[in-house]
Write a protein that holds these residues in place. Structure first.
Motif, PDB file in Angstrom:
ATOM      1  N   THR A  15      16.846  25.784  62.299  1.00 22.66           N
ATOM      2  CA  THR A  15      17.637  25.832  61.071  1.00 22.66           C
ATOM      3  C   THR A  15      16.929  26.610  59.958  1.00 22.66           C
ATOM      4  OG1 THR A  15      16.701  23.759  60.220  1.00 22.66           O
ATOM      5  CG2 THR A  15      18.668  23.588  61.608  1.00 22.66           C
ATOM      6  N   GLU A  16      15.630  26.815  60.114  1.00 23.35           N
ATOM      7  CA  GLU A  16      14.868  27.522  59.076  1.00 23.35           C
ATOM      8  C   GLU A  16      15.047  29.033  59.192  1.00 23.35           C
ATOM      9  OE1 GLU A  16      10.178  27.952  58.221  1.00 23.35           O
ATOM     10  OE2 GLU A  16      10.951  25.903  58.029  1.00 23.35           O
ATOM     11  N   THR A  17      14.864  29.576  60.390  1.00 21.07           N
ATOM     12  CA  THR A  17      14.999  31.028  60.585  1.00 21.07           C
ATOM     13  C   THR A  17      16.412  31.424  60.995  1.00 21.07           C
ATOM     14  OG1 THR A  17      14.333  30.895  62.903  1.00 21.07           O
ATOM     15  CG2 THR A  17      12.584  31.217  61.272  1.00 21.07           C
ATOM     16  N   LYS A  18      17.275  30.417  61.225  1.00 21.79           N
ATOM     17  CA  LYS A  18      18.667  30.661  61.644  1.00 21.79           C
ATOM     18  C   LYS A  18      18.728  31.491  62.921  1.00 21.79           C
ATOM     19  CE  LYS A  18      20.530  28.749  57.931  1.00 21.79           C
ATOM     20  NZ  LYS A  18      21.317  27.512  58.003  1.00 21.79           N
ATOM     21  N   THR A  19      18.008  31.022  63.935  1.00 16.35           N
ATOM     22  CA  THR A  19      18.006  31.754  65.200  1.00 16.35           C
ATOM     23  C   THR A  19      17.850  30.780  66.364  1.00 16.35           C
ATOM     24  OG1 THR A  19      17.024  33.656  66.327  1.00 16.35           O
ATOM     25  CG2 THR A  19      15.505  32.122  65.307  1.00 16.35           C
ATOM     26  N   ILE A  20      18.216  31.238  67.551  1.00 14.54           N
ATOM     27  CA  ILE A  20      18.047  30.452  68.762  1.00 14.54           C
ATOM     28  C   ILE A  20      16.591  30.538  69.203  1.00 14.54           C
ATOM     29  CG2 ILE A  20      18.668  30.243  71.206  1.00 14.54           C
ATOM     30  CD1 ILE A  20      21.427  31.385  70.486  1.00 14.54           C
ATOM     31  N   VAL A  21      15.983  29.385  69.410  1.00 13.48           N
ATOM     32  CA  VAL A  21      14.615  29.339  69.925  1.00 13.48           C
ATOM     33  C   VAL A  21      14.648  29.478  71.439  1.00 13.48           C
ATOM     34  CG1 VAL A  21      12.513  27.945  70.122  1.00 13.48           C
ATOM     35  CG2 VAL A  21      13.907  27.837  68.035  1.00 13.48           C
ATOM     36  N   ASN A  22      15.544  28.703  72.079  1.00 17.36           N
ATOM     37  CA  ASN A  22      15.570  28.677  73.541  1.00 17.36           C
ATOM     38  C   ASN A  22      16.946  28.224  74.016  1.00 17.36           C
ATOM     39  OD1 ASN A  22      14.882  27.929  76.410  1.00 17.36           O
ATOM     40  ND2 ASN A  22      12.803  28.337  75.667  1.00 17.36           N
ATOM     41  N   ASN A  23      17.439  28.829  75.088  1.00 19.12           N
ATOM     42  CA  ASN A  23      18.710  28.379  75.675  1.00 19.12           C
ATOM     43  C   ASN A  23      18.569  28.121  77.176  1.00 19.12           C
ATOM     44  OD1 ASN A  23      18.590  31.078  76.536  1.00 19.12           O
ATOM     45  ND2 ASN A  23      20.813  31.364  76.379  1.00 19.12           N
ATOM     46  N   GLU A  24      17.346  27.850  77.613  1.00 18.82           N
ATOM     47  CA  GLU A  24      17.077  27.502  79.002  1.00 18.82           C
ATOM     48  C   GLU A  24      16.724  26.018  79.053  1.00 18.82           C
ATOM     49  OE1 GLU A  24      16.587  26.582  82.468  1.00 18.82           O
ATOM     50  OE2 GLU A  24      17.177  28.688  82.263  1.00 18.82           O
ATOM     51  N   SER A  25      17.555  25.228  79.722  1.00 24.46           N
ATOM     52  CA  SER A  25      17.371  23.776  79.708  1.00 24.46           C
ATOM     53  C   SER A  25      16.028  23.347  80.280  1.00 24.46           C
ATOM     54  CB  SER A  25      18.509  23.090  80.469  1.00 24.46           C
ATOM     55  OG  SER A  25      18.471  23.413  81.845  1.00 24.46           O
ATOM     56  N   ALA A  26      15.566  24.022  81.325  1.00 25.57           N
ATOM     57  CA  ALA A  26      14.273  23.659  81.921  1.00 25.57           C
ATOM     58  C   ALA A  26      13.145  23.834  80.910  1.00 25.57           C
ATOM     59  CB  ALA A  26      14.010  24.507  83.161  1.00 25.57           C
ATOM     60  N   ASP A  27      13.217  24.885  80.094  1.00 16.51           N
ATOM     61  CA  ASP A  27      12.217  25.100  79.039  1.00 16.51           C
ATOM     62  C   ASP A  27      12.331  24.034  77.957  1.00 16.51           C
ATOM     63  OD1 ASP A  27      11.505  27.422  80.344  1.00 16.51           O
ATOM     64  OD2 ASP A  27      12.334  28.782  78.854  1.00 16.51           O
ATOM     65  N   ILE A  28      13.560  23.762  77.542  1.00 11.13           N
ATOM     66  CA  ILE A  28      13.779  22.844  76.422  1.00 11.13           C
ATOM     67  C   ILE A  28      13.258  21.451  76.742  1.00 11.13           C
ATOM     68  CG2 ILE A  28      15.530  21.709  74.992  1.00 11.13           C
ATOM     69  CD1 ILE A  28      17.215  24.298  75.242  1.00 11.13           C
ATOM     70  N   ILE A  29      13.502  20.969  77.956  1.00 12.56           N
ATOM     71  CA  ILE A  29      13.017  19.621  78.270  1.00 12.56           C
ATOM     72  C   ILE A  29      11.493  19.586  78.352  1.00 12.56           C
ATOM     73  CG2 ILE A  29      15.174  18.882  79.326  1.00 12.56           C
ATOM     74  CD1 ILE A  29      13.999  19.287  82.050  1.00 12.56           C
ATOM     75  N   ARG A  30      10.879  20.682  78.739  1.00 14.04           N
ATOM     76  CA  ARG A  30       9.409  20.742  78.726  1.00 14.04           C
ATOM     77  C   ARG A  30       8.884  20.780  77.277  1.00 14.04           C
ATOM     78  NH1 ARG A  30       6.665  21.893  83.905  1.00 14.04           N
ATOM     79  NH2 ARG A  30       7.976  20.646  85.304  1.00 14.04           N
ATOM     80  N   ILE A  31       9.584  21.490  76.402  1.00 14.00           N
ATOM     81  CA  ILE A  31       9.200  21.517  74.988  1.00 14.00           C
ATOM     82  C   ILE A  31       9.279  20.101  74.399  1.00 14.00           C
ATOM     83  CG2 ILE A  31       9.867  22.308  72.671  1.00 14.00           C
ATOM     84  CD1 ILE A  31      10.895  24.912  74.045  1.00 14.00           C
ATOM     85  N   LEU A  32      10.391  19.413  74.657  1.00 10.03           N
ATOM     86  CA  LEU A  32      10.579  18.068  74.119  1.00 10.03           C
ATOM     87  C   LEU A  32       9.555  17.098  74.690  1.00 10.03           C
ATOM     88  CD1 LEU A  32      14.484  17.758  74.216  1.00 10.03           C
ATOM     89  CD2 LEU A  32      13.039  18.540  72.342  1.00 10.03           C
ATOM     90  N   ASN A  33       9.214  17.287  75.964  1.00  5.21           N
ATOM     91  CA  ASN A  33       8.264  16.380  76.618  1.00  5.21           C
ATOM     92  C   ASN A  33       6.813  16.661  76.217  1.00  5.21           C
ATOM     93  OD1 ASN A  33       7.644  14.297  78.768  1.00  5.21           O
ATOM     94  ND2 ASN A  33       6.480  16.030  79.559  1.00  5.21           N
ATOM     95  N   SER A  34       6.537  17.843  75.695  1.00  5.79           N
ATOM     96  CA  SER A  34       5.154  18.296  75.484  1.00  5.79           C
ATOM     97  C   SER A  34       4.369  17.460  74.491  1.00  5.79           C
ATOM     98  CB  SER A  34       5.151  19.755  75.027  1.00  5.79           C
ATOM     99  OG  SER A  34       5.704  19.857  73.716  1.00  5.79           O
ATOM    100  N   GLY A  35       5.074  16.685  73.655  1.00  5.76           N
ATOM    101  CA  GLY A  35       4.385  15.885  72.641  1.00  5.76           C
ATOM    102  C   GLY A  35       4.268  16.564  71.295  1.00  5.76           C
ATOM    103  N   VAL A  36       4.801  17.789  71.172  1.00  4.36           N
ATOM    104  CA  VAL A  36       4.642  18.509  69.900  1.00  4.36           C
ATOM    105  C   VAL A  36       5.393  17.838  68.749  1.00  4.36           C
ATOM    106  CG1 VAL A  36       4.199  20.757  70.970  1.00  4.36           C
ATOM    107  CG2 VAL A  36       6.555  20.097  70.400  1.00  4.36           C
ATOM    108  N   PHE A  37       6.401  17.014  69.086  1.00  6.64           N
ATOM    109  CA  PHE A  37       7.172  16.352  68.035  1.00  6.64           C
ATOM    110  C   PHE A  37       6.739  14.899  67.812  1.00  6.64           C
ATOM    111  CE2 PHE A  37      10.185  19.697  69.429  1.00  6.64           C
ATOM    112  CZ  PHE A  37      10.413  20.311  68.205  1.00  6.64           C
TER     113      PHE A  37
END
Length: 368
Positions: free
Chosen positions: A162-184
Motif C-alpha cells: 500500500t506504500e509504493t502502490k505496487t504488487i510485491v508478489n503474485n506467486e502463492s508458493a512465494d507468498i506463503i514462504r514470505i508469511l511463514n518466514s517470521g518477518v512479520f
C-alpha cells in the motif's frame, strides 16, 4: 470465455508463470516488514489463493495484513470487487482483518441451494468485499498500476504494497514462504503464533512432497478438467488417481505407526500427529488441503475427476481432511463451499455452458 488454459492445438493445459516475485525482508531495499503496509487480494474459490489465507491465519497475521476477497464470478474482464460503500465503518475495517476477510464460511453441516444466485449478485460481505486501499473494482487495475504495459492474465493471490502502490508478489508458493518466514512476527506482537510450517529438519521432505503433489494433484485436476482432447483427459485423470493412491498409502502407513504408538482406540492423540510430513502441521498439509477440500464438491463432477470420491475411496485422506477442517479453525473458517461451487460452475462456460451448480454433495464435508 476464451481458452487461457490451452497450449497450442494439443488440448493440454498450461499454467501461466507468475510475473511478480519480490520478497518482504528487513534487508530488502524497498519491501520491509510493517504493520498494515501489505494487503492480500484473494478468491475464496481459488486453491492457490486459499493457501495464502490459511498461512496468514495460522501465523497470526490477520491484524497485520488485510484481506480483500474478489467476487466468485470470473467474467471476460477477470476478477472484480464490489464498489466501496459511501462510508467505511469500523466494522468494515475489522472485517478485512478476520481469517475469512469478512465473508463468513459456508455452514459446515448443510449443503443449501444456490441456483437462484445470479452471476451479477452484489451482496457485500457475501459475494465479495471491496478495495479500501485504492477504490479499484477490478483486479486488473492493481496489475496495470504496478506495470502499465502488463498483458498477461490477472491472477490471484496478489500481495500488494500500500506504500509504493505496487504488487510485491503474485506467486502463492512465494507468498506463503514470505508469511511463514517470521518477518512479520515482531510487528504482529502477541498475536504472532511463531508456528514454523517449514522447519529446517523437514524442509527437504516438504519440498519433495510439494513437488509431485503440485504437478500431479494440485495442478493435475486442472490438467484433466481443462483438457480439450479425450486422450489428454484420460491420461491426466488416471495420473491424478495414481498420485492420490500414493498419498493414501503415505497416510495409511502414518496412521498405523501412530496407532501403534498411542493405541488404536486413542484417536484424539493419533489425530494430533496425523499429518503428511513428520508429526506436525506443515506447509505440505496446507498445499494439499486446498485441492482435497474442493475435490468432492467441485472436481469430482466439474473436472470429471470421477474414478471415486475422497469420502468414498480414500479413507485415510478423508480422515486427514476431516481432521484439518474440524480441528483447526484456520482451515475451516477460510473454506467457503458456496464460492468454490459457484465460481467453477458459473465461470467455466465451455465446461458447464448452462451454468447449473450441483446441489450436492450433502453435506459438503462430513463431520469428524
Amino acid at each position: 470465455m476464451s481458452r487461457p488454459w490451452a497450449e497450442g492445438t494439443t488440448g493440454a493445459f498450461k499454467r501461466q508463470v507468475s510475473s511478480f516475485r519480490e520478497v518482504v525482508s528487513p534487508t530488502h531495499p524497498i519491501y520491509k516488514p510493517a504493520k498494515n503496509r501489505y494487503w492480500l487480494y484473494v478468491s475464496l474459490a481459488c486453491p492457490w489463493a486459499h493457501r495464502t489465507m490459511i498461512t496468514r491465519a495460522l501465523k497470526g497475521l490477520s491484524s497485520v495484513i488485510g484481506l480483500t476477497v474478489v467476487h466468485w464470478h470470473l467474467d471476460d474482464k477477470g476478477w472484480r470487487m464490489l464498489p466501496a460503500p459511501a462510508e467505511i465503518t469500523d466494522d468494515d475495517k475489522k472485517n478485512f482483518h478476520t481469517f475469512h476477510g469478512g465473508i463468513k464460511p459456508t455452514e459446515e453441516d448443510v449443503s443449501h441451494p444456490v441456483g437462484d444466485v445470479k452471476n451479477d449478485s452484489a451482496r457485500l460481505w457475501i459475494d465479495s468485499t471491496f478495495d479500501p486501499n485504492n477504490g479499484f473494482e477490478r483486479l486488473s487495475e492493481l496489475y496495470h498500476k504496478s506495470q502499465p504495459d502488463y498483458s498477461a492474465r490477472y491472477t490471484v493471490p496478489v500481495l500488494w504494497d500500500t506504500e509504493t502502490k505496487t504488487i510485491v508478489n503474485n506467486e502463492s508458493a512465494d507468498i506463503i514462504r514470505i508469511l511463514n518466514s517470521g518477518v512479520f512476527d515482531e510487528v504482529a506482537g502477541d498475536e504472532a503464533t511463531h508456528l514454523d510450517l517449514v522447519p529446517k529438519e523437514l524442509e527437504a521432505q516438504i519440498d519433495e512432497f510439494n513437488s509431485w503433489v503440485y504437478d500431479n494433484i494440485n495442478n493435475g485436476v486442472y490438467k484433466a478438467g481443462f483438457s480439450e482432447s479425450a486422450a489428454v483427459y484420460e491420461k491426466e485423470v488416471t495420473n491424478i488417481f495414481n498420485h492420490l493412491d500414493k498419498v493414501e498409502k503415505i497416510l495409511e502407513e502414518k496412521y498405523d505407526v501412530l496407532a501403534g504408538k498411542h493405541g488404536k482406540d486413542n484417536k484424539d492423540k493419533i489425530l494430533k500427529e496425523y499429518f503428511t510430513i513428520g508429526h506436525q502441521l506443515t506447509e505440505a498439509d496446507v498445499r494439499l488441503y486446498t485441492t482435497i477440500v474442493r475435490f468432492d464438491p467441485v472436481y469430482l463432477q466439474h473436472f470429471k475427476c470421477n474414478f471415486t470420491s475422497i469420502r468414498g475411496g480414500y479413507p485415510f485422506i478423508h480422515l486427514w481432511l476431516q481432521n484439518l477442517y474440524w480441528n483447526y479453525k484456520e482451515f475451516r473458517f477460510t473454506t467457503n463451499f458456496d464460492h468454490c461451487k459457484l465460481h467453477y460452475t458459473r465461470s467455466h462456460t465451455r465446461i458447464n455452458p448452462l451454468g447449473i451448480t450441483p446441489f450436492g454433495p450433502k453435506p459438503a464435508i462430513i463431520p469428524l
